[in-house]
Motif scaffolding. Structure first.
Motif, PDB file in Angstrom:
ATOM      1  N   LYS A   1       0.823  -1.214   0.000  1.00 13.99           N
ATOM      2  CA  LYS A   1       0.000   0.000   0.000  1.00 13.99           C
ATOM      3  C   LYS A   1       0.860   1.269   0.000  1.00 13.99           C
ATOM      4  O   LYS A   1       0.324   2.376  -0.056  1.00 13.99           O
ATOM      5  CB  LYS A   1      -0.928   0.005   1.223  1.00 13.99           C
ATOM      6  N   GLY A   2       2.172   1.075   0.114  1.00 17.85           N
ATOM      7  CA  GLY A   2       3.076   2.228   0.100  1.00 17.85           C
ATOM      8  C   GLY A   2       3.212   2.930   1.440  1.00 17.85           C
ATOM      9  O   GLY A   2       3.714   4.051   1.506  1.00 17.85           O
ATOM     10  N   TRP A   3       2.790   2.270   2.521  1.00 18.12           N
ATOM     11  CA  TRP A   3       2.815   2.907   3.830  1.00 18.12           C
ATOM     12  C   TRP A   3       4.062   2.594   4.650  1.00 18.12           C
ATOM     13  O   TRP A   3       4.357   3.301   5.609  1.00 18.12           O
ATOM     14  CB  TRP A   3       1.577   2.523   4.631  1.00 18.12           C
TER      15      TRP A   3
ATOM     16  N   THR B   1       6.695   5.147   5.508  1.00 18.60           N
ATOM     17  CA  THR B   1       6.978   6.073   4.410  1.00 18.60           C
ATOM     18  C   THR B   1       6.333   7.416   4.768  1.00 18.60           C
ATOM     19  O   THR B   1       5.560   7.518   5.734  1.00 18.60           O
ATOM     20  CB  THR B   1       6.372   5.568   3.092  1.00 18.60           C
ATOM     21  N   ALA B   2       6.609   8.431   3.969  1.00 22.86           N
ATOM     22  CA  ALA B   2       5.955   9.730   4.166  1.00 22.86           C
ATOM     23  C   ALA B   2       4.445   9.558   4.049  1.00 22.86           C
ATOM     24  O   ALA B   2       3.673  10.166   4.810  1.00 22.86           O
ATOM     25  CB  ALA B   2       6.484  10.736   3.149  1.00 22.86           C
ATOM     26  N   GLU B   3       4.010   8.707   3.135  1.00 22.25           N
ATOM     27  CA  GLU B   3       2.579   8.443   2.963  1.00 22.25           C
ATOM     28  C   GLU B   3       1.995   7.764   4.202  1.00 22.25           C
ATOM     29  O   GLU B   3       0.881   8.082   4.633  1.00 22.25           O
ATOM     30  CB  GLU B   3       2.349   7.569   1.729  1.00 22.25           C
ATOM     31  N   GLY B   4       2.752   6.850   4.791  1.00 22.07           N
ATOM     32  CA  GLY B   4       2.310   6.194   6.024  1.00 22.07           C
ATOM     33  C   GLY B   4       2.211   7.173   7.179  1.00 22.07           C
ATOM     34  O   GLY B   4       1.249   7.146   7.958  1.00 22.07           O
TER      35      GLY B   4
ATOM     36  N   GLU C   1       1.706  10.375   6.911  1.00 23.41           N
ATOM     37  CA  GLU C   1       0.571  11.248   6.597  1.00 23.41           C
ATOM     38  C   GLU C   1      -0.754  10.566   6.954  1.00 23.41           C
ATOM     39  O   GLU C   1      -1.660  11.194   7.516  1.00 23.41           O
ATOM     40  CB  GLU C   1       0.607  11.615   5.112  1.00 23.41           C
ATOM     41  N   LEU C   2      -0.864   9.291   6.628  1.00 20.99           N
ATOM     42  CA  LEU C   2      -2.078   8.535   6.954  1.00 20.99           C
ATOM     43  C   LEU C   2      -2.317   8.525   8.460  1.00 20.99           C
ATOM     44  O   LEU C   2      -3.433   8.774   8.921  1.00 20.99           O
ATOM     45  CB  LEU C   2      -1.975   7.106   6.416  1.00 20.99           C
TER      46      LEU C   2
ATOM     47  N   LYS D   1      -3.577  11.824   9.691  1.00 19.42           N
ATOM     48  CA  LYS D   1      -4.998  12.017   9.355  1.00 19.42           C
ATOM     49  C   LYS D   1      -5.908  11.213  10.275  1.00 19.42           C
ATOM     50  O   LYS D   1      -7.073  11.563  10.454  1.00 19.42           O
ATOM     51  CB  LYS D   1      -5.264  11.604   7.899  1.00 19.42           C
TER      52      LYS D   1
END
Length: 155
Positions: free
Chosen positions: A83-85, A101-104, A106-107, A110
Motif C-alpha cells: 500500500k506504500g505505507w 513512508t511519508a505516505e504512512g 501522513e495517513l 490524518k
C-alpha cells in the motif's frame, strides 16, 4: 457440597471475563471501523503506530512489541508495503528493517482526530476516574497474563 466445576457453571455468562473481553473486542473493532473506515485494520494501525515510535526496528522486534506471531507480522508488513505505507529493507543478518513512508506518516496524522473520536465513543460514558481505573485494570490484566498469550509482548 458442589464441586468447583459446577459452581463455575453457575456463573452468569455476563460475569465471565473471557466473554466480556470478547464482547469488548467486538465493540472496539466495530467502533474502529465506524469511526475510521476500512482502509486500515486495527492491527495494521498498531503496527504502523509502533513503527512511528520505533523507526527502523526489525520485523521480529516489531512482532514482539505488538504481541503478534512473526508470520502474521510478516504478512501485515507485506500488505503495508504494498500500500506504500512502509518500507522493508533486508539487513545483512537476514532480518528486515521496517520504516513508515511519508505516505504512512501522513495517513497516521490524518487518523488522529478519528482515534480521539473513537476513544470518546468507547470511554465517553465513563467518568474521568472510571476511565483511569478501567485502563489501569485492563493494562494490569494484560501485563499479568502476558505469558499466557500465543504471542507474548516483549519490550
Amino acid at each position: 457440597m458442589q464441586s468447583q466445576d459446577s459452581n463455575t457453571a453457575e456463573i452468569s455468562l455476563n460475569d465471565q471475563p473471557g466473554h466480556l473481553i470478547r464482547r469488548a473486542h467486538q465493540i472496539s473493532v466495530s467502533v474502529f471501523y465506524e469511526t475510521l473506515g476500512r482502509e486500515v485494520t486495527p492491527v495494521q494501525y498498531a503496527v504502523m503506530r509502533t513503527l512511528q515510535d520505533n523507526p527502523g526496528i526489525d520485523q521480529v522486534t516489531l512482532a514482539q512489541q505488538v504481541a503478534l506471531d512473526t508470520s502474521s507480522t510478516a504478512d501485515i508488513a507485506v500488505r503495508l508495503e504494498g500500500k506504500g505505507w512502509i518500507t522493508r529493507k533486508l539487513l545483512a543478518r537476514g532480518q528486515r528493517e521496517l520504516r513508515l513512508t511519508a505516505e504512512g506518516e501522513e495517513l497516521l496524522a490524518k487518523m488522529v482526530p478519528g482515534m480521539q473520536q473513537m476513544q470518546n465513543a468507547l470511554l465517553g460514558m465513563l467518568s474521568d476516574s472510571e476511565r483511569e481505573a478501567f485502563i489501569q485494570l485492563l493494562s494490569k490484566f494484560v501485563t499479568v497474563n502476558n505469558e499466557r498469550s500465543r504471542a507474548p509482548m516483549r519490550t
